[in-house]
Design a protein around this motif. Structure first.
Motif, PDB file in Angstrom:
ATOM      1  N   GLU A   1       0.834  -1.207   0.000  1.00 21.90           N
ATOM      2  CA  GLU A   1       0.000   0.000   0.000  1.00 21.90           C
ATOM      3  C   GLU A   1       0.872   1.262   0.000  1.00 21.90           C
ATOM      4  O   GLU A   1       0.539   2.256  -0.655  1.00 21.90           O
ATOM      5  CB  GLU A   1      -0.932   0.007   1.208  1.00 21.90           C
ATOM      6  CG  GLU A   1      -1.985  -1.095   1.192  1.00 21.90           C
ATOM      7  CD  GLU A   1      -2.988  -0.929   0.052  1.00 21.90           C
ATOM      8  OE1 GLU A   1      -3.117   0.206  -0.477  1.00 21.90           O
ATOM      9  OE2 GLU A   1      -3.631  -1.926  -0.317  1.00 21.90           O
ATOM     10  N   LEU A   2       1.975   1.238   0.745  1.00 20.69           N
ATOM     11  CA  LEU A   2       2.886   2.387   0.740  1.00 20.69           C
ATOM     12  C   LEU A   2       3.438   2.645  -0.664  1.00 20.69           C
ATOM     13  O   LEU A   2       3.543   3.794  -1.100  1.00 20.69           O
ATOM     14  CB  LEU A   2       4.045   2.163   1.704  1.00 20.69           C
ATOM     15  CG  LEU A   2       3.826   2.426   3.191  1.00 20.69           C
ATOM     16  CD1 LEU A   2       5.169   2.358   3.925  1.00 20.69           C
ATOM     17  CD2 LEU A   2       3.174   3.770   3.446  1.00 20.69           C
ATOM     18  N   LEU A   3       3.795   1.586  -1.364  1.00 18.96           N
ATOM     19  CA  LEU A   3       4.297   1.748  -2.732  1.00 18.96           C
ATOM     20  C   LEU A   3       3.217   2.312  -3.644  1.00 18.96           C
ATOM     21  O   LEU A   3       3.496   3.104  -4.549  1.00 18.96           O
ATOM     22  CB  LEU A   3       4.813   0.411  -3.267  1.00 18.96           C
ATOM     23  CG  LEU A   3       6.035  -0.188  -2.573  1.00 18.96           C
ATOM     24  CD1 LEU A   3       6.480  -1.462  -3.269  1.00 18.96           C
ATOM     25  CD2 LEU A   3       7.185   0.809  -2.531  1.00 18.96           C
ATOM     26  N   ALA A   4       1.959   1.899  -3.397  1.00 21.04           N
ATOM     27  CA  ALA A   4       0.855   2.432  -4.190  1.00 21.04           C
ATOM     28  C   ALA A   4       0.665   3.925  -3.929  1.00 21.04           C
ATOM     29  O   ALA A   4       0.435   4.708  -4.856  1.00 21.04           O
ATOM     30  CB  ALA A   4      -0.435   1.667  -3.880  1.00 21.04           C
ATOM     31  N   VAL A   5       0.766   4.329  -2.664  1.00 22.70           N
ATOM     32  CA  VAL A   5       0.667   5.756  -2.340  1.00 22.70           C
ATOM     33  C   VAL A   5       1.834   6.516  -2.966  1.00 22.70           C
ATOM     34  O   VAL A   5       1.661   7.610  -3.528  1.00 22.70           O
ATOM     35  CB  VAL A   5       0.639   5.967  -0.813  1.00 22.70           C
ATOM     36  CG1 VAL A   5       0.718   7.456  -0.475  1.00 22.70           C
ATOM     37  CG2 VAL A   5      -0.632   5.369  -0.216  1.00 22.70           C
TER      38      VAL A   5
END
Length: 240
Positions: free
Chosen positions: A137-141
């Motif tokens: 999710e951090l990479l998506a953000v």
């Protein structure tokens, strides 16, 4: 704020106004809720509801926001397992509310800690899969901003390695656990791999043979479930 016993009901005055001062007060209130590692799990449902409803991190002043994000880093590194699980959930929600400057300031401490948790077998499959999902999710953000996407991409290969390691281990199959939202570890691993394929497609393609093998193993497991099998097929297709 300190006069409320136990989990303390949310004062109506904090929920009525969308102003900056109100958002700072809300975040200060939430900081008090997560101040003790051994009590944060009990406060987590209410804390997440208020974070999602009011989104105070978006508009709170820099000092209190920095204290909040720093506290989440402490939770991720806590010796208390329930505090680590709470920290993972709060990091995912908080990251979506940060602007680029704030995200850049806290991205690496969160990413490095989550990657470490996702690769430590001693922590158990539930914490490993939850950490990998949070890092995904951090990479998506990070993909919202070109510089953040580039800088965060360095974690994608090791994250994919951790996901594939979990997918290849028989003990990870269909392990139901409330700590990962009531779904199986296997399903969460496959879902995270699919998300990673969208934000770091070249990384996933580079491991397409291993990913296809892991997907086949999931498909052949009788306890995997139709949902996980369908996602495994999709993950294998994403690598092509």
């Amino acid at each position: 704020r300190r006069g409320y016993p136990g989990t303390r009901p949310r004062p109506k005055t904090l929920l009525a106004s969308p102003g900056l001062t109100t958002m700072v007060l809300i975040l200060e209130f939430l900081l008090a809720d997560v101040a003790q590692d051994d009590a944060v799990a009990a406060a987590l449902p209410a804390t997440l509801r208020l974070l999602r409803r009011r989104r105070p991190v978006e508009v709170a002043s820099t000092p209190v926001r920095s204290r909040w994000c720093g506290r989440l880093t402490e939770l991720l590194r806590s010796d208390c397992a329930s505090a680590r699980h709470a920290g993972i959930a709060l990091v995912v929600e908080t990251a979506t509310q940060l602007d680029e400057a704030a995200f850049a300031a806290h991205r690496e401490p969160w990413a490095v800690t989550l990657l470490s948790l996702s690769t430590q077998r001693s922590g158990g499959d539930a914490i490993r899969s939850a950490s990998a999902a949070a890092l995904t999710e951090l990479l998506a953000v990070a993909s919202r901003w070109p510089v953040q996407r580039r800088d965060a991409a360095v974690h994608a290969p090791r994250l994919l390695g951790a996901l594939l390691s979990m997918a290849e281990r028989p003990s990870a199959s269909a392990t139901a656990d409330a700590d990962v939202g009531g779904c199986s570890v296997e399903a969460e691993v496959v879902t995270s791999t699919l998300k990673l394929a969208r934000v770091a497609p070249h990384c996933v393609r580079a491991q397409r043979s291993r990913l296809a093998s892991a997907a086949t193993q999931i498909l052949l497991q009788p306890t995997g479930g139709a949902g996980a099998a369908a996602e495994a097929r999709a993950a294998a297709a994403a690598a092509e």
